[in-house]
Scaffold this active site. Sequence first.
Site, PDB file in Angstrom:
ATOM      1  N   LEU A 206       5.791  18.781  16.022  1.00 17.70           N
ATOM      2  CA  LEU A 206       4.528  18.205  16.704  1.00 17.70           C
ATOM      3  C   LEU A 206       3.265  18.796  16.101  1.00 17.70           C
ATOM      4  O   LEU A 206       3.268  20.338  16.189  1.00 17.70           O
ATOM      5  CB  LEU A 206       4.543  18.383  18.413  1.00 17.70           C
TER       6      LEU A 206
ATOM      7  N   TYR B  86      -5.943   8.705   2.208  1.00 21.20           N
ATOM      8  CA  TYR B  86      -5.232   7.292   2.555  1.00 21.20           C
ATOM      9  C   TYR B  86      -6.271   6.452   3.087  1.00 21.20           C
ATOM     10  O   TYR B  86      -6.408   5.277   2.669  1.00 21.20           O
ATOM     11  CB  TYR B  86      -3.993   7.320   3.674  1.00 21.20           C
ATOM     12  N   SER B  87      -6.904   6.876   4.047  1.00 18.05           N
ATOM     13  CA  SER B  87      -7.846   6.053   4.678  1.00 18.05           C
ATOM     14  C   SER B  87      -9.121   5.649   3.749  1.00 18.05           C
ATOM     15  O   SER B  87      -9.841   4.590   3.886  1.00 18.05           O
ATOM     16  CB  SER B  87      -8.325   6.455   6.043  1.00 18.05           C
ATOM     17  N   ALA B  88      -9.489   6.815   2.937  1.00 19.49           N
ATOM     18  CA  ALA B  88     -10.531   6.306   1.966  1.00 19.49           C
ATOM     19  C   ALA B  88      -9.941   5.216   1.210  1.00 19.49           C
ATOM     20  O   ALA B  88     -11.048   4.484   0.795  1.00 19.49           O
ATOM     21  CB  ALA B  88     -10.918   7.619   1.381  1.00 19.49           C
TER      22      ALA B  88
ATOM     23  N   ALA C  86       0.862  -1.113   0.008  1.00 13.17           N
ATOM     24  CA  ALA C  86       0.205  -0.094   0.125  1.00 13.17           C
ATOM     25  C   ALA C  86       0.912   1.181  -0.014  1.00 13.17           C
ATOM     26  O   ALA C  86       2.109   1.222   0.227  1.00 13.17           O
ATOM     27  CB  ALA C  86      -0.775  -0.141   1.591  1.00 13.17           C
TER      28      ALA C  86
ATOM     29  N   THR D  95      -6.793  -0.996   8.490  1.00 12.64           N
ATOM     30  CA  THR D  95      -6.259   0.135   9.419  1.00 12.64           C
ATOM     31  C   THR D  95      -7.535   0.361  10.020  1.00 12.64           C
ATOM     32  O   THR D  95      -8.665   0.545   9.595  1.00 12.64           O
ATOM     33  CB  THR D  95      -5.419   1.069   8.735  1.00 12.64           C
ATOM     34  N   ASP D  96      -7.096   0.949  11.323  1.00  9.82           N
ATOM     35  CA  ASP D  96      -8.394   1.524  12.106  1.00  9.82           C
ATOM     36  C   ASP D  96      -8.879   2.865  11.490  1.00  9.82           C
ATOM     37  O   ASP D  96     -10.123   3.192  11.813  1.00  9.82           O
ATOM     38  CB  ASP D  96      -8.053   1.561  13.586  1.00  9.82           C
ATOM     39  N   GLU D  97      -7.983   3.457  10.723  1.00 10.37           N
ATOM     40  CA  GLU D  97      -8.333   4.859  10.244  1.00 10.37           C
ATOM     41  C   GLU D  97      -9.553   4.755   9.292  1.00 10.37           C
ATOM     42  O   GLU D  97     -10.211   5.744   8.938  1.00 10.37           O
ATOM     43  CB  GLU D  97      -7.102   5.446   9.405  1.00 10.37           C
TER      44      GLU D  97
ATOM     45  N   LYS E 227      -7.991   2.852   1.454  1.00 13.46           N
ATOM     46  CA  LYS E 227      -8.045   1.497   2.159  1.00 13.46           C
ATOM     47  C   LYS E 227      -9.186   1.142   2.487  1.00 13.46           C
ATOM     48  O   LYS E 227      -9.784  -0.080   2.296  1.00 13.46           O
ATOM     49  CB  LYS E 227      -7.130   1.808   3.530  1.00 13.46           C
TER      50      LYS E 227
HETATM   51  N1  LIG Z   1       2.073   1.186   9.940  1.00 16.49           N
HETATM   52  C1  LIG Z   1       0.803   1.097  10.323  1.00 16.49           C
HETATM   53  O1  LIG Z   1       0.754   1.923  11.605  1.00 16.49           O
HETATM   54  C2  LIG Z   1      -0.330   0.591  10.036  1.00 16.49           C
HETATM   55  C3  LIG Z   1      -1.473   0.196  10.624  1.00 16.49           C
HETATM   56  C4  LIG Z   1      -2.477  -0.571  10.324  1.00 16.49           C
HETATM   57  C5  LIG Z   1      -2.530  -0.830   9.072  1.00 16.49           C
HETATM   58  N2  LIG Z   1      -1.646  -0.879   8.341  1.00 16.49           N
HETATM   59  C6  LIG Z   1      -1.611  -1.381   6.851  1.00 16.49           C
HETATM   60  O2  LIG Z   1      -0.580  -1.968   6.869  1.00 16.49           O
HETATM   61  C7  LIG Z   1      -0.113  -2.216   5.746  1.00 16.49           C
HETATM   62  C8  LIG Z   1       1.667  -2.249   5.495  1.00 16.49           C
HETATM   63  O3  LIG Z   1       1.935  -1.103   6.309  1.00 16.49           O
HETATM   64  P1  LIG Z   1       3.529  -0.432   6.480  1.00 16.49           P
HETATM   65  O4  LIG Z   1       3.432   0.619   7.379  1.00 16.49           O
HETATM   66  O5  LIG Z   1       4.282  -1.664   6.259  1.00 16.49           O
HETATM   67  O6  LIG Z   1       3.586   0.299   5.044  1.00 16.49           O
HETATM   68  P2  LIG Z   1       5.064   0.754   4.346  1.00 16.49           P
HETATM   69  O7  LIG Z   1       4.720   1.815   3.405  1.00 16.49           O
HETATM   70  O8  LIG Z   1       6.108   0.505   5.252  1.00 16.49           O
HETATM   71  O9  LIG Z   1       5.170  -0.473   3.163  1.00 16.49           O
HETATM   72  C9  LIG Z   1       4.383  -0.710   2.338  1.00 16.49           C
HETATM   73  C10 LIG Z   1       4.939  -1.491   1.084  1.00 16.49           C
HETATM   74  O10 LIG Z   1       4.277  -1.762  -0.060  1.00 16.49           O
HETATM   75  C11 LIG Z   1       5.133  -1.384  -1.191  1.00 16.49           C
HETATM   76  N3  LIG Z   1       4.167  -0.965  -2.265  1.00 16.49           N
HETATM   77  C12 LIG Z   1       3.807   0.130  -2.360  1.00 16.49           C
HETATM   78  N4  LIG Z   1       2.919   0.229  -3.585  1.00 16.49           N
HETATM   79  C13 LIG Z   1       3.040  -0.864  -4.082  1.00 16.49           C
HETATM   80  C14 LIG Z   1       2.585  -1.350  -5.511  1.00 16.49           C
HETATM   81  N5  LIG Z   1       1.932  -0.558  -6.188  1.00 16.49           N
HETATM   82  N6  LIG Z   1       3.071  -2.483  -5.697  1.00 16.49           N
HETATM   83  C15 LIG Z   1       3.882  -3.528  -4.825  1.00 16.49           C
HETATM   84  N7  LIG Z   1       4.175  -2.810  -3.825  1.00 16.49           N
HETATM   85  C16 LIG Z   1       3.846  -1.863  -3.509  1.00 16.49           C
HETATM   86  C17 LIG Z   1       6.210  -0.671  -0.790  1.00 16.49           C
HETATM   87  O11 LIG Z   1       7.270  -0.750  -1.690  1.00 16.49           O
HETATM   88  C18 LIG Z   1       6.377  -1.090   0.660  1.00 16.49           C
HETATM   89  O12 LIG Z   1       7.367  -1.798   0.827  1.00 16.49           O
HETATM   90  C19 LIG Z   1      -0.733  -1.098   4.655  1.00 16.49           C
HETATM   91  O13 LIG Z   1      -1.635  -1.973   3.829  1.00 16.49           O
HETATM   92  C20 LIG Z   1      -1.172  -0.377   5.694  1.00 16.49           C
HETATM   93  O14 LIG Z   1      -2.317   0.087   5.299  1.00 16.49           O
HETATM   94  C21 LIG Z   1      -0.310  -0.016   8.496  1.00 16.49           C
END
Ligand SMILES: NC(=O)c1ccc[n+]([C@@H]2O[C@H](COP(=O)([O-])OP(=O)(O)OC[C@H]3O[C@@H](n4cnc5c(N)ncnc54)[C@H](O)[C@@H]3O)[C@@H](O)[C@H]2O)c1
Length: 325
Positions: A207, A151-153, A85, A127-129, A155
């Site tokens: 902040l 972003y959240s929309a 993502a 995500t919770d968002e 997701k």
């Molecule tokens: N970080 C948080 O706090 C959090 C909380 C809840 C849910 N999430 C969800 O967890 C998942 C991972 O989050 P994260 O924090 O590890 O994100 P991140 O940004 O660290 O990693 C995302 C990865 O996806 C890859 N990527 C992006 N676009 C791509 C595409 N078009 N094709 C293939 N790969 C692609 C990127 O290269 C990267 O390695 C996401 O779906 C996010 O919505 C994250």
Amino acid sequence: MRILVTGGAGFIGSAYVRRLLTGAEPGLAADTVTVLDAWTYAATEGALEPVRTDQRLRVVRGDIRDAALVDATVAGHDAVVHFAAESHVDRSIAAAADFVTTNVVGTQTLLDAALRHGVRRFVQVSTDEVYGSIATGAWTEQAPLDPSSPYSASKAAGDLLALAYHRTHGLDVVVTRGANTYGPYQYPEKIIPLFVTNLLDGHDVPLYGDGGNVRDWLHVDDHCHGIALAQTRGRAGGIYHLGSGAELTNRDLTGRLLAACGAGWERVRPVADRKGHDRRYALDCTTTRHELGWVPTVDLDHGLAATVAWYRDNRAWWTPLKPHR
Ligand SMILES: NC(=O)c1ccc[n+]([C@@H]2O[C@H](COP(=O)([O-])OP(=O)(O)OC[C@H]3O[C@@H](n4cnc5c(N)ncnc54)[C@H](O)[C@@H]3O)[C@@H](O)[C@H]2O)c1
């Protein structure tokens, strides 16, 4: 089991891959793990370094929006765990197009391929968002989606598509919705690694607003274990909340990070609030606890201390990722 992990070179996806290949998820026997990742700015080699030589790991550099590549890659897998993502809210406010194409169209491209190739389980990591802000109490899985940022929309749209593929086509989908996550290998643009690396480098930290926004902080190991349980035990069509209940205002979090880095409040620079900044997120995790038996185990004090120590000890990983000053 042959598992395809999209976004497996990012923060949470790479933790999942490391856990699968190092026996941290005994309930999930991974015969092979394929990482499909486009290697955007958020991906790093270092995050997969601990398992790089594992014979069960295959890395495909490719985009989930590339239907031909996705089709060829998904073939032969039993499960898809979809982390890939665009994930940073501020970037989505500055430019939303990649968020829509990756988080919505990319998800649909994967769902189509999963359906064509008879994938037995598709885990949509979300995500919770997607619920937006909540003043008191906690969202249940039945709450309406009301996202605030592009972003959240995006997701939320991906989640709805995944659930629609379950309802319409019978694809075996589970959705996880996790809270704000922290731990090693998180790109230093999100608040915890941004603040810690700035402080370790002797710089200020920005902040937002009055610092009163509340987040529920979940350690990446707890988040990944919840996803693994959803993958193995989740009900098809189920939504599983993964929150720790450890709520902090950004101001409280900042105070803890300053203390952990031996810095004072003079290093904090107030900046204009983020547009559309959600005040508070909170998840009701009763269903997850009952159906999956998941409970978070990493205490926030311990998890934050270990995370700060990790960034202190792993400058070589994050220094090249920081903007030049
Ligand atoms: N970080 C948080 O706090 C959090 C909380 C809840 C849910 N999430 C969800 O967890 C998942 C991972 O989050 P994260 O924090 O590890 O994100 P991140 O940004 O660290 O990693 C995302 C990865 O996806 C890859 N990527 C992006 N676009 C791509 C595409 N078009 N094709 C293939 N790969 C692609 C990127 O290269 C990267 O390695 C996401 O779906 C996010 O919505 C994250």
